[in-house]
Design an enzyme around this catalytic site. Sequence first.
Site, PDB file in Angstrom:
ATOM      1  N   GLY A 127      22.015  44.515  68.851  1.00 39.50           N
ATOM      2  CA  GLY A 127      20.588  44.494  68.520  1.00 39.50           C
ATOM      3  C   GLY A 127      19.697  45.400  69.337  1.00 39.50           C
ATOM      4  N   TYR A 148      14.963  50.774  54.520  1.00 38.07           N
ATOM      5  CA  TYR A 148      14.138  50.139  55.558  1.00 38.07           C
ATOM      6  C   TYR A 148      12.855  50.932  55.843  1.00 38.07           C
ATOM      7  CZ  TYR A 148      18.867  48.531  57.048  1.00 38.07           C
ATOM      8  OH  TYR A 148      20.149  48.034  57.121  1.00 38.07           O
ATOM      9  N   ARG A 174      18.955  54.622  55.155  1.00 44.19           N
ATOM     10  CA  ARG A 174      17.967  53.945  56.001  1.00 44.19           C
ATOM     11  C   ARG A 174      16.513  54.259  55.616  1.00 44.19           C
ATOM     12  NH1 ARG A 174      17.294  54.424  60.756  1.00 44.19           N
ATOM     13  NH2 ARG A 174      17.005  52.242  61.273  1.00 44.19           N
ATOM     14  N   CYS A 203      18.564  60.561  41.230  1.00 49.07           N
ATOM     15  CA  CYS A 203      17.541  60.222  40.230  1.00 49.07           C
ATOM     16  C   CYS A 203      16.822  58.927  40.590  1.00 49.07           C
ATOM     17  CB  CYS A 203      18.191  60.066  38.863  1.00 49.07           C
ATOM     18  SG  CYS A 203      19.348  61.368  38.520  1.00 49.07           S
ATOM     19  N   TYR A 226      24.751  53.324  61.100  1.00 51.63           N
ATOM     20  CA  TYR A 226      24.348  52.901  59.763  1.00 51.63           C
ATOM     21  C   TYR A 226      23.994  54.109  58.886  1.00 51.63           C
ATOM     22  CZ  TYR A 226      24.293  48.672  62.512  1.00 51.63           C
ATOM     23  OH  TYR A 226      24.658  47.667  63.357  1.00 51.63           O
ATOM     24  N   ARG A 286      24.345  50.134  67.216  1.00 48.79           N
ATOM     25  CA  ARG A 286      23.366  51.223  67.163  1.00 48.79           C
ATOM     26  C   ARG A 286      23.125  51.864  68.530  1.00 48.79           C
ATOM     27  NH1 ARG A 286      19.285  51.197  63.334  1.00 48.79           N
ATOM     28  NH2 ARG A 286      19.668  48.973  63.018  1.00 48.79           N
ATOM     29  N   GLU A 300      27.924  42.849  71.676  1.00 52.19           N
ATOM     30  CA  GLU A 300      28.386  43.518  70.443  1.00 52.19           C
ATOM     31  C   GLU A 300      27.445  44.667  70.063  1.00 52.19           C
ATOM     32  OE1 GLU A 300      28.217  40.341  67.594  1.00 52.19           O
ATOM     33  OE2 GLU A 300      30.105  39.469  68.217  1.00 52.19           O
TER      34      GLU A 300
HETATM   35  N1  PLP Z   1      26.823  41.754  65.911  1.00 54.04           N
HETATM   36  C1  PLP Z   1      26.507  41.247  64.711  1.00 54.04           C
HETATM   37  C2  PLP Z   1      26.958  39.880  64.378  1.00 54.04           C
HETATM   38  C3  PLP Z   1      25.758  41.992  63.782  1.00 54.04           C
HETATM   39  O1  PLP Z   1      25.454  41.483  62.599  1.00 54.04           O
HETATM   40  C4  PLP Z   1      25.345  43.307  64.148  1.00 54.04           C
HETATM   41  C5  PLP Z   1      24.538  44.125  63.242  1.00 54.04           C
HETATM   42  O2  PLP Z   1      23.973  43.743  62.288  1.00 54.04           O
HETATM   43  C6  PLP Z   1      25.713  43.798  65.399  1.00 54.04           C
HETATM   44  C7  PLP Z   1      26.444  43.006  66.255  1.00 54.04           C
HETATM   45  C8  PLP Z   1      25.337  45.168  65.847  1.00 54.04           C
HETATM   46  O3  PLP Z   1      23.960  45.318  65.916  1.00 54.04           O
HETATM   47  P1  PLP Z   1      23.318  46.617  66.532  1.00 54.04           P
HETATM   48  O4  PLP Z   1      23.869  47.783  65.802  1.00 54.04           O
HETATM   49  O5  PLP Z   1      21.868  46.438  66.299  1.00 54.04           O
HETATM   50  O6  PLP Z   1      23.662  46.642  67.978  1.00 54.04           O
END
Ligand code: PLP
Length: 419
Positions: free
Chosen positions: A240, A317, A313, A344, A374, A277, A274
């Site tokens: 995140g 978004y 994106r 199109c 992404y 991005r 995790e």
């Molecule tokens: N972990 C989970 C469960 C996710 O759903 C996501 C992205 O949606 C991520 C990690 C990675 O998020 P980010 O790319 O924002 O670090």
Amino acid sequence: MHDFKMKNNRLFCEQVSLDAIARKVGSPVFVYSKKTILDHFNKLKKAFKDIDPLICYSMKANSNLSICKILKDAGAGIDIVSGGELYRAQAIKVQADKIVYASVGKTPEEIEAAIKAGILFFNVESVAELKLINAIARSLGEKQKVAIRVNPDVAAKTHKYITTAKKQNKFGIDVKTTKEIFFKLRKSLNNLEICCIHLHIGSQIEHVTPFIQALKKGVKLIELLNKNGANITHINIGGGLGIIYDKEKPQTASDYAKAIIPILADKNLKLILEPGRFIVGNAGVLLTKIIYVKDTSVKRFYIVDAAMNDLIRPSFYEAFHGVIPVIAKKKIKLKKADIVGPICESGDFLAKQRLLPASLSQDDILAVMSAGAYGFSMSSNYNSRRRAAEVLVDGKTFEIIRKRETYGELIKNEITGKL
Ligand code: PLP
């Protein structure tokens, strides 16, 4: 921050000119910097070095095998969300006990494959899923470790499509149900070891406050559960972390670690992260060629050979990506223009109302910045467009890490029968 820099009026990735890559490989093409990927991973590793977390790269951000392998070789685990991502992780021999698996809709086949592979944790998102994993583990004679993905009901202050931790979102299990799982259901789940709480509150989060709020809720819950007989040994705080696309001022890895580590002090919990991005977002660009310059009575369009199928994106978004000509123009008269693809759909744009050199013309190459996360992984074949090539730069050299799709590949799985 990243290794895409202007030198002598040309945009370089590390020591390779992007113009040279586009001319040689063609366009559209994603170009990634190995140095930047490793630099971002190591920034996070260094920031958290005192507590040595397991950093599971979130493969959904960019699942190219070469990218994942760079991170695996640097010591990362992998966060997966499907059988396909498990297959990719296995293809590059990621240690199974460094794989964590989230997703609200894991199928029985996917669960079975992941248990057989020996993954570290399922991040479980519903009671029904918990029961199914238990049943499949029992049928395989295994005891499977799981995390409960808790929905902490905090606002991540990000785009509504990438916020995941509000009650209204489909993700995770609310706190009340989590307690019921531990206090009532757990006894009947003999083939599960529920030993982790997982929190992932959204993506592209710029401020540390929502992370702190969620983590505090998570730790409080763990303390309560452990006092009442649970044995939670891990906490996974998801990904995140926001990055700079435009004028954002996101927390750095060090700001993030400084906020997180004290909350975990003396809690005796192994931390899992995790990030997706944060590691790859600014490590990639999308190169695209101008096909036409179209001036209408109200505006200028640069119609380019990349489209929303390559980078969704902006359409999806309303995300901002910087756009830079890979060769700077000498006489700089600027003109506002929309950069649009050939698809199109009026929603097919990469950038709107950007001040770019008025002298840009057919065949000029533009770099759409910060397209490493992404980007390709969300690309599609809409309008029967072949998916783009991907290139990895390492110092002075570059290699194609995914070939451009061919027209043959585009139709190869379609059965025409007696047509
Ligand atoms: N972990 C989970 C469960 C996710 O759903 C996501 C992205 O949606 C991520 C990690 C990675 O998020 P980010 O790319 O924002 O670090």
